[in-house]
Design a protein around this motif. Structure first.
Motif, PDB file in Angstrom:
ATOM      1  N   ASP A 340       0.827  -1.208   0.000  1.00 41.98           N
ATOM      2  CA  ASP A 340       0.000   0.000   0.000  1.00 41.98           C
ATOM      3  C   ASP A 340       0.862   1.259   0.000  1.00 41.98           C
ATOM      4  OD1 ASP A 340      -2.087  -1.745   0.097  1.00 41.98           O
ATOM      5  OD2 ASP A 340      -2.887  -1.073   2.022  1.00 41.98           O
ATOM      6  N   ASN A 344       0.744   4.150  -2.942  1.00 41.00           N
ATOM      7  CA  ASN A 344       0.467   5.560  -2.675  1.00 41.00           C
ATOM      8  C   ASN A 344       1.590   6.455  -3.171  1.00 41.00           C
ATOM      9  OD1 ASN A 344      -2.114   6.231  -0.969  1.00 41.00           O
ATOM     10  ND2 ASN A 344      -1.421   4.222  -0.274  1.00 41.00           N
ATOM     11  N   GLN A 348       0.844   9.256  -6.049  1.00 39.58           N
ATOM     12  CA  GLN A 348       1.160  10.657  -5.762  1.00 39.58           C
ATOM     13  C   GLN A 348       2.093  11.224  -6.829  1.00 39.58           C
ATOM     14  OE1 GLN A 348       2.697  10.511  -1.767  1.00 39.58           O
ATOM     15  NE2 GLN A 348       0.699  10.030  -0.874  1.00 39.58           N
ATOM     16  N   ARG A 374      -6.957   1.205  -1.136  1.00 42.14           N
ATOM     17  CA  ARG A 374      -5.507   1.099  -0.932  1.00 42.14           C
ATOM     18  C   ARG A 374      -4.798   2.421  -1.229  1.00 42.14           C
ATOM     19  NH1 ARG A 374      -2.909  -4.061  -3.609  1.00 42.14           N
ATOM     20  NH2 ARG A 374      -1.236  -3.334  -2.211  1.00 42.14           N
ATOM     21  N   ASP A 376      -4.854   6.475  -1.279  1.00 40.23           N
ATOM     22  CA  ASP A 376      -5.511   7.547  -0.528  1.00 40.23           C
ATOM     23  C   ASP A 376      -6.651   8.158  -1.345  1.00 40.23           C
ATOM     24  OD1 ASP A 376      -6.080  10.200   0.576  1.00 40.23           O
ATOM     25  OD2 ASP A 376      -4.279   9.908   1.792  1.00 40.23           O
ATOM     26  N   ASP A 377      -7.828   8.297  -0.717  1.00 43.84           N
ATOM     27  CA  ASP A 377      -8.997   8.832  -1.408  1.00 43.84           C
ATOM     28  C   ASP A 377      -8.759  10.229  -1.965  1.00 43.84           C
ATOM     29  OD1 ASP A 377     -10.524   6.585  -1.094  1.00 43.84           O
ATOM     30  OD2 ASP A 377     -11.594   7.302   0.686  1.00 43.84           O
TER      31      ASP A 377
END
Length: 412
Positions: A340, A344, A348, A374, A376-377
């Motif tokens: 995860d 992310n 990003q 998994r 970030d929203d």
């Protein structure tokens, strides 16, 4: 077309090991990960197993686009050139894949004709290819790439000689397919017989009578239930679990191979030719990757695309790029390997470097996209999942080994 390259000579093992490390070294899973990282250090994919026609349909490439992609065997990087994007950044953790991609790029401009180009990279089993390497390719590749192809494999043979003895039988995948043929012969099956089929109906009959029964054999069920059994497909332990999806692996492989054999006419599926014939259709008249098709040769040679090839992770490459500097991102199936935290970090970096209208495409061993819950929203809400288009294109993917094909578009 101009291209620049970077190829560190001895970092594949460390890069792959870091990418694979999800468990402690003393755990069973950790030991499997280390074993996979060792297997992955050499050539894995003499041919990439993602369908470039599906990629291009999903990307809708325009002349001003900057494409960032994982290189693998370089076939798809080459095929994208036919659409003349402004820039392609190709990266890979594996130095052999970087060297192969760079050799293909050099061959496009240095070999005298399409016939020579096709003989070298499409047939790849002719002694004249070694002469052409020394006369036309070697003078135009960088020192690190020369060192790789002039160097010797684990058997002591110069690596470049793979192109006079069918490179498609080499590498981790080539040997895996070869072992599959050997195993089938032990059960009285000759898998090359599929190539004699002249219709999808004949292909179906062949699969039902010659291939499907193999997956009922007790030994094959036992063997495919071992995670290390699929290392030859480039499937690490984490991706094995995603591929299985809670089912017996023999059942999953049966389903994927059924699509490969029965889902498309044989004359239009070079992935099936590679799996069952370990070559492309003879005479250069059959199905070929776009970069090898004679009709695309002039477009590839005349492309003004700048191509950068680096041995680096895709996250590290993106982190060095300016904000809003890329339009298309091709992740292959690399996310199946990721934790995860790694997912992310990747998204990003993608979101930071994506221009308005950007798209991301990737494949998964399982059927569903792995991002919700998994990533970030806050990041994922920037992207729209094109579910219908993803499903439509996934059905068209001739390589057939993946459960899902996924397209995300930047929402704002």
């Amino acid at each position: 077309m101009a291209f620049e390259t970077t190829l560190p000579s001895s970092h594949s093992g460390n890069l792959v090991s870091r990418a694979m490390s999800r468990h402690g070294a003393l755990s069973v899973e950790g030991a499997l990960e280390r074993a996979f990282s060792i297997a992955f250090r050499g050539l894995v994919y003499p041919q990439i197993w993602e369908d470039p026609v599906v990629d291009l349909a999903a990307m809708e490439v325009e002349p001003h686009h900057h494409i960032v992609t994982i290189a693998s065997g370089g076939c798809n990087v080459m095929s994208y050139l036919a659409h003349s994007p402004q820039h392609i950044t190709a990266v890979d953790l594996n130095h052999a894949h970087v060297a192969l991609t760079k050799l293909k790029l050099a061959g496009l401009h240095s070999l005298p004709s399409w016939q020579d180009f096709y003989r070298f990279f499409g047939e790849a089993d002719d002694h004249r290819n070694i002469r052409d390497y020394h006369d036309h390719l070697r003078p135009h590749i960088d020192e690190a790439t020369r060192n790789y192809w002039d160097g010797r494999d684990w058997k002591g043979r110069r690596r470049i000689k793979s192109f006079q003895s069918n490179i498609f039988t080499k590498g981790l995948l080539g040997r895996f397919i070869g072992m599959g043929h050997v195993l089938a012969k032990l059960y009285g099956r000759d898998l090359t017989g599929l190539l004699q089929c002249r219709s999808v109906e004949q292909q179906r009959a062949y699969f039902d009578t010659q291939i499907a029964p193999l997956f009922e054999k007790r030994f094959i069920k036992w063997l495919t239930n071992r995670k290390m059994s699929l290392y030859g497909l480039g499937i690490p332990p984490a991706q094995y679990d995603a591929l299985a999806g809670g089912s017996a692996m023999a059942k999953v492989l049966h389903e994927r191979l059924e699509k490969l054999v029965c889902g498309f006419p044989l004359q239009g599926n070079y992935f099936a030719w590679q799996a069952f014939g370990r070559s492309y259709a003879p005479g250069a008249s059959g199905s070929l990757p776009p970069y090898l098709a004679e009709a695309n040769y002039a477009k590839l040679r005349n492309a003004k695309t700048a191509v950068t090839v680096n041995q680096v992770s895709i996250v590290d490459a993106l982190n060095k790029m300016p904000p809003q500097s890329a339009d298309r991102f091709i992740l292959l199936d690399a996310q199946d390997w990721m934790t995860d935290a790694q997912l992310n970090e990747l998204w990003q970096a993608i979101t930071r470097t994506a221009r308005p209208g950007s798209r991301v495409i990737f494949r998964t061993a399982g059927k569903e996209t792995l991002l919700p819950g998994r990533v970030d929203d806050v990041v994922l809400r920037r992207w729209t999942y094109l579910a219908a288009r993803s499903h439509e294109l996934g059905l068209q993917d001739r390589s057939s080994i993946y459960g899902g094909f996924h397209v995300y578009a930047l929402a704002n």
